[in-house]
Design a protein around this motif. Structure first.
Motif, PDB file in Angstrom:
ATOM      1  N   THR A   1      -1.376 -53.297  46.054  1.00  0.00           N
ATOM      2  CA  THR A   1      -1.354 -52.520  44.816  1.00  0.00           C
ATOM      3  C   THR A   1      -2.526 -51.557  44.803  1.00  0.00           C
TER       4      THR A   1
ATOM      5  N   SER B   1      -4.604 -48.358  42.473  1.00  0.00           N
ATOM      6  CA  SER B   1      -4.773 -47.672  41.200  1.00  0.00           C
ATOM      7  C   SER B   1      -4.375 -46.220  41.388  1.00  0.00           C
ATOM      8  N   VAL B   2      -3.444 -45.760  40.580  1.00  0.00           N
ATOM      9  CA  VAL B   2      -2.920 -44.399  40.698  1.00  0.00           C
ATOM     10  C   VAL B   2      -3.238 -43.639  39.418  1.00  0.00           C
TER      11      VAL B   2
ATOM     12  N   SER C   1      -2.472 -41.304  36.650  1.00  0.00           N
ATOM     13  CA  SER C   1      -1.186 -40.893  36.085  1.00  0.00           C
ATOM     14  C   SER C   1      -1.372 -39.889  34.965  1.00  0.00           C
TER      15      SER C   1
ATOM     16  N   ARG D   1      -3.088 -46.384  36.576  1.00  0.00           N
ATOM     17  CA  ARG D   1      -2.097 -47.430  36.466  1.00  0.00           C
ATOM     18  C   ARG D   1      -1.906 -48.083  37.834  1.00  0.00           C
ATOM     19  N   ASP D   2      -1.499 -49.332  37.822  1.00  0.00           N
ATOM     20  CA  ASP D   2      -1.255 -50.040  39.083  1.00  0.00           C
ATOM     21  C   ASP D   2       0.099 -49.634  39.656  1.00  0.00           C
ATOM     22  N   ARG D   3       0.113 -49.384  40.980  1.00  0.00           N
ATOM     23  CA  ARG D   3       1.354 -48.983  41.644  1.00  0.00           C
ATOM     24  C   ARG D   3       1.527 -49.808  42.908  1.00  0.00           C
TER      25      ARG D   3
ATOM     26  N   GLU E   1       2.256 -38.962  39.058  1.00  0.00           N
ATOM     27  CA  GLU E   1       1.214 -39.829  39.574  1.00  0.00           C
ATOM     28  C   GLU E   1       0.552 -39.168  40.771  1.00  0.00           C
TER      29      GLU E   1
END
Length: 410
Positions: A64, A66-67, A69, A55-57, A8
């Motif tokens: 949270t 957005s990352v 990946s 993806r949410d991290r 990520e």
């Protein structure tokens, strides 16, 4: 295929590599920003196949982000590109579901728009009963649930939730019919070049009927008692229903010309529409198959024509007082149920179709082959005949058990 590696990396919103598709959540109260649907990025590099998604991290402060990946799909040579792309498609659906994202439908490609096109282009080629059924399915269930969705948003989990919710109030057959209408619309969309989801047969879990009750059918002894008490024209209607297996609409749509006394055949050409009281096309092509009758049945019809039949413009065999087809509900309500009540037979779900089920069961019990039963009832698929129209008669079972017991006792 299991994901073997995931790296990520946070990417700035201004990065030209892959535009940010969602505003990071800040933990503040208020509406959650709408998430754009991700197609993702599929790449082959360094001897591996990779998928790239946002993806949410969860961050340390409870927010949270957005990352970006990178997901390793497998090593080139150990996995084919086709398999890697299938895994990429699976991940795309999973990740978008996690983020609450649905694909944006191009103009003309929402389920509602495609369904309208289907009904406009295909419905005129279908029978009236099929059109009514599909209109009912669309208006009552499918459009309220899926109308505004893009076709690609109607994936297996979405359909499974729909089926599970319906199973609490609808019978299995109803659920299957609704899915049949859904599949018909999706199949036409695919023919029109619109991208549709891949939903393999058997991918949905559908519960069985809640009560497990089989359809009502009349035994031979019941039919004989019913015919003795019934008055005309109901006696002749019930006789034909019991010895030919004709459906209610076919019976009430018969004309005198449909009876071939020389060849001892009844040749149904139309069926009566209960709603409009008009004659329309038969249910299937197999429904046009001539039905053989015995000399005794021909004698019953001749006696009815001579003593009770009234001439009418359409030449209907069983006209009402106005010379139009009788309504099935009235035949059951005024002709059949009073007799059943007099005989002490339950009227619950008992209609003209009970004679058809009874004929299938009687033929099977008499030793007729499944093919003969199927041909008599004019079913396209023999599975329908064996599953729904041949019932296990308790009296016949008892006789068979008694015969086996007598053999055992020597």
């Amino acid at each position: 295929m299991p994901v073997s590696e995931q790296i990520e990396t946070v990417v700035p919103a201004s990065s030209p590599i892959y535009p940010v598709t969602a505003t990071p959540l800040t933990g503040r109260k208020g509406p959650v920003p709408k998430r754009r649907y991700q197609e993702g990025l599929f790449k082959k590099e360094n001897g591996h196949y990779y998928s790239f998604f946002y993806r949410d991290r969860a961050m340390p402060g409870g927010t949270t982000r957005s990352v970006f990946s990178r997901i390793d799909l497998g090593k080139v040579g150990e996995i084919s590109e086709l398999s890697a792309r299938r895994e990429h498609d699976r991940l795309r659906q999973q990740i978008n579901r996690e983020r609450g994202s649905v694909p944006t439908a191009p103009k003309g490609e929402t389920f509602e728009e495609v369904a309208k096109t289907y009904m406009k282009d295909i419905a005129p080629q279908l029978s009236i009963s099929t059109v009514r059924q599909r209109e009912s399915h669309l208006n009552a269930h499918l459009l309220p649930r899926f109308g505004s969705m893009a076709l690609m948003g109607i994936d297996i989990p979405t359909l499974q939730r729909f089926v599970t919710e319906l199973s609490g109030s609808a019978e299995r057959k109803t659920v299957l019919n609704l899915l049949g209408t859904m599949n018909a619309v999706l199949a036409y969309a695919k023919k029109c070049g619109i991208r549709v989801p891949d939903i393999p047969a058997g991918s949905l879990t559908i519960a069985g009927d809640r009560d497990g009750c089989e359809a009502v059918y009349f035994k031979l002894a019941d039919v004989q008692r019913i015919l003795k008490l019934a008055r005309e024209p109901y006696r002749t209607i019930f006789t034909l229903a019991a010895v030919t297996g004709l459906r209610a609409g076919e019976l009430l749509g018969l004309t005198v010309a449909d009876v071939d006394f020389e060849r001892l055949m009844i040749c149904p050409r139309k069926q009566a529409d209960d709603r409009t009281r008009e004659l329309r096309e038969l249910k299937t092509k197999r429904s046009r198959t001539p039905v053989p009758i015995t000399p005794e049945t021909a004698t019953v019809i001749r006696a009815y024509l001579q003593n009770h039949w009234k001439k009418n413009p359409q030449g209907l065999l069983f006209p009402n007082r106005r010379g139009r087809p009788c309504k099935r509900a009235n035949v059951v309500k005024f002709g059949l149920w009073p007799v059943l009540k007099q005989l002490g037979i339950s009227t619950h779900k008992a209609g003209l179709h009970a004679f058809r089920h009874g004929l299938g069961t009687a033929l099977a019990n008499s030793g007729a082959s499944p093919a003969i039963v199927q041909r008599t009832l004019r079913h396209t698929d023999i599975k329908t005949t064996l599953r729904f129209y041949v019932h296990a008669d308790a009296d016949v079972q008892r006789q068979a058990l008694a015969h086996v017991q007598s053999l055992q006792n020597g």
